[in-house]
Structures are given as structure tokens and as C-alpha cells.
Design a protein around this motif. Structure first.
Motif, PDB file in Angstrom:
ATOM      1  N   ARG A 236       0.820  -1.208   0.000  1.00  0.00           N
ATOM      2  CA  ARG A 236       0.000   0.000   0.000  1.00  0.00           C
ATOM      3  C   ARG A 236       0.859   1.266   0.000  1.00  0.00           C
ATOM      4  O   ARG A 236       0.506   2.269  -0.631  1.00  0.00           O
ATOM      5  N   TYR A 237       1.983   1.210   0.703  1.00  0.00           N
ATOM      6  CA  TYR A 237       2.870   2.386   0.717  1.00  0.00           C
ATOM      7  C   TYR A 237       3.604   2.544  -0.607  1.00  0.00           C
ATOM      8  O   TYR A 237       3.916   3.668  -1.031  1.00  0.00           O
TER       9      TYR A 237
ATOM     10  N   LYS B 190       1.092   4.214  -2.783  1.00  0.00           N
ATOM     11  CA  LYS B 190       1.031   5.651  -2.480  1.00  0.00           C
ATOM     12  C   LYS B 190       2.139   6.419  -3.194  1.00  0.00           C
ATOM     13  O   LYS B 190       1.934   7.555  -3.639  1.00  0.00           O
ATOM     14  N   GLU B 191       3.323   5.801  -3.305  1.00  0.00           N
ATOM     15  CA  GLU B 191       4.429   6.449  -4.018  1.00  0.00           C
ATOM     16  C   GLU B 191       4.128   6.531  -5.515  1.00  0.00           C
ATOM     17  O   GLU B 191       4.419   7.542  -6.162  1.00  0.00           O
TER      18      GLU B 191
ATOM     19  N   MET C  77      -8.133   1.374  -2.941  1.00  0.00           N
ATOM     20  CA  MET C  77      -7.025   2.281  -3.245  1.00  0.00           C
ATOM     21  C   MET C  77      -6.611   2.174  -4.705  1.00  0.00           C
ATOM     22  O   MET C  77      -6.273   3.176  -5.346  1.00  0.00           O
TER      23      MET C  77
ATOM     24  N   SER D 212      -7.023   5.239  -7.540  1.00  0.00           N
ATOM     25  CA  SER D 212      -5.658   5.746  -7.655  1.00  0.00           C
ATOM     26  C   SER D 212      -5.459   6.752  -8.786  1.00  0.00           C
ATOM     27  O   SER D 212      -4.541   7.562  -8.759  1.00  0.00           O
TER      28      SER D 212
ATOM     29  N   ARG E  72       6.629   3.036   5.483  1.00  0.00           N
ATOM     30  CA  ARG E  72       6.637   4.240   4.634  1.00  0.00           C
ATOM     31  C   ARG E  72       7.972   4.373   3.910  1.00  0.00           C
ATOM     32  O   ARG E  72       8.006   4.728   2.726  1.00  0.00           O
TER      33      ARG E  72
END
Length: 295
Positions: free
Chosen positions: A13-14, A17-18, A40, A44, A179
Motif C-alpha cells: 500500500r505504501y 502511495k508512491e 485504493m 488511484s 513508509r
């Protein structure tokens, strides 16, 4: 096209996000389960194709490998040999495999990854092999309540005022925040000229003793916790008894054994090649404890 496994998981998931933050432009094929939360992915704004299937099915892997240029394999180190084998068959240019620093362990289960990495090395040893493999090895992963490491310690310290600690908590660990892993995965993906064909240990900012970890958690919870040192041998005996009494359903023997093992590894190569700079544990654990308190 980029193929990704494990994108709906904790570190996946991180990574997603990137991809979103950097507005990744290429097409992405994501292997997901029928039961996975894909919200997500759906929201996106990226060019994502969802594919449902089983990573244990080699024919399925062959089918989803069609048209793929690069692979980000986050889900489960045990699938790496099959992923690499089918990547080679399909002339995939690049495969990034998320493995573990557990390969350095003295204990059987944790160190199984060493054998897997050996198989991957054998598969790519042919000088005519076009697939370049990069291996990244996170240390103990934490970051939010989805992790299976610090979240457990947080719950225990919140619940108990007296807590046993193996060998006084003197062993060293170097937890890495999810993260930072998401950022590292993206940087490795987009820096093939520097990272292709290499392996990197991805650890936290610096080594820290287990007892210091527990004290930081206790302080962030605003609790007064008494930590009692327990000999490693005694802890192992207790877990062996629990394993016998539960007919093997509860088997924490190796986990306890590793509590007496230093698990800190430098990330010098990652810092040199792609400026890897993870956050401090103090900062990371404060974020996670605050999430726990809000929940």
C-alpha cells in the motif's frame, strides 16, 4: 507494463502511495485476491489492470507475464523462484524481489530465504539471461496497526503493567518503517541503471536495543511498565510446553529464540546507490502508537 504482487498488503500500500504521488504513467497489472480490498487501486487515478489468481499456479503466472517489462514482487519470498523462472521465459527485462534479512538468521525457518535466493541466483546465472534481478531485504517491518511486529508489542505493553523481556532486552534490532520501504521500492523501480542486478538490505535509521523499543512504546502510551528480565532458555522452555499442550497450534519457539539474536543490519549500499534515508524509530513508533490510541 509493470506487474505487481502484494500491492494491497502492508508495504504494498505504501508502494502504491508512491506510485500515486509521483503520478506513475505506465500501465500496471496487479495480481490481487478476490477477498482483497482494492479501493485504493480503484481510486488511484493510475492505469491499473486488476488480475485475480493464485501465485501457486504456474500457468496463471505465465499468462499474466505476457507483455510485462518489469516486475515488483512484494508478496511472499517463497514465490520468487517461480516468478523469476517465468520472467526469464518471457524475456522480462527486470524483476525486483522483496525478500528479508532473515536469511542471516541462525534459525531454520527465518533463514529459509537463503535457499530461495540461491535458487534465484542459479536461475539467472546464464550469461544469456536477459532478466536483471534486484533483491531488497527489509528488516523487521512496522509502521501502522497492520504490521505483525510493533502492533503486538503496543497491545501487550498497554495491557500489562509487568512485562517479561528476554535477556533483559539487550539484543539489537533495526526496525524499518513501511513508509520508508514504499519510497525505497519506488526509487529502485525507477533507477534501473543504478540498482539492476544488485541486492540491498533495507533497515531502520540505526540499531536499537529491544528494551529501548519497549520503553519508547510505554512512554508514548503514557504508561508505567515494569520490565522483568527472563533468561532466553526459560522463555524457550515455556514456548515448547505451549507448543506441546496445543498440539502445535501455538508455535512461538523460534520467535522467542530470535529475541536473543541481534537483528541489526547496515544499509550502506542503499544509501550510496539511491540515497536511502529512513526515518528514526522514535518518529515512526510515535506515529504508530498515536494510531493505536485514536483507534
Amino acid at each position: 507494463m509493470l506487474l505487481v504482487t502484494g500491492i494491497t498488503g502492508h508495504t504494498g500500500r505504501y508502494f502504491l502511495k508512491e506510485l500515486i504521488a509521483h503520478k506513475y504513467e505506465g500501465p500496471i497489472r496487479c495480481i490481487v485476491r478476490e477477498t482483497s480490498d482494492t479501493s485504493m487501486l480503484d481510486n488511484s487515478g493510475l492505469d491499473i489492470e486488476k488480475v485475480y489468481g493464485d501465485l501457486n499456479d504456474k500457468e496463471f503466472i505465465r499468462k499474466v507475464m505476457s507483455g510485462i517489462d518489469s516486475i515488483m514482487h512484494i508478496y511472499n519470498i517463497h514465490h520468487s523462484p517461480m516468478i523469476v523462472e517465468t520472467a526469464i521465459e518471457n524475456n522480462v527485462k527486470r524483476a525486483i524481489l522483496v525478500h528479508t534479512t532473515g536469511i542471516y538468521s541462525n534459525f531454520k525457518y527465518a533463514s529459509q530465504g537463503y535457499t530461495i535466493e540461491k535458487k534465484v541466483s542459479e536461475l539467472t546465472s546464464d550469461p544469456n539471461c536477459l532478466t536483471k534481478v534486484t533483491i531488497v531485504r527489509p528488516t523487521m517491518i512496522y509502521g501502522d496497526l497492520c504490521d505483525s511486529n510493533m502492533s503486538k508489542f503496543i497491545k501487550m505493553i498497554d495491557k500489562f503493567r509487568v512485562m517479561p523481556v528476554i535477556n533483559g532486552g539487550r539484543s539489537l534490532i533495526q526496525p524499518v518503517n513501511a513508509r520508508d520501504l514504499g519510497k525505497a521500492f519506488y526509487t529502485v523501480l525507477t533507477s534501473p541503471e543504478k540498482t539492476a542486478g544488485k541486492a540491498y538490505d533495507l533497515s531502520g535509521e540505526k540499531p536499537i536495543q529491544m528494551i529501548e523499543v519497549f520503553k519508547m512504546i510505554s512512554d508514548n502510551l503514557n504508561k508505567k511498565t515494569t520490565f522483568v528480565s527472563v533468561p532466553l532458555s526459560f522463555g524457550v522452555v515455556l514456548t515448547q510446553i505451549a507448543k506441546v499442550l496445543t498440539l502445535g497450534k501455538i508455535d512461538y519457539v523460534e520467535r522467542v529464540q530470535r529475541m536473543g539474536e541481534d537483528r541489526s543490519y547496515p544499509h550502506v549500499e542503499a544509501k550510496k546507490d539511491f540515497n536511502y534515508r529512513p526515518m528514526s524509530f522514535e518518529e515512526g513508533i510515535e506515529i504508530e502508537v498515536n494510531q493505536y490510541l485514536k483507534k
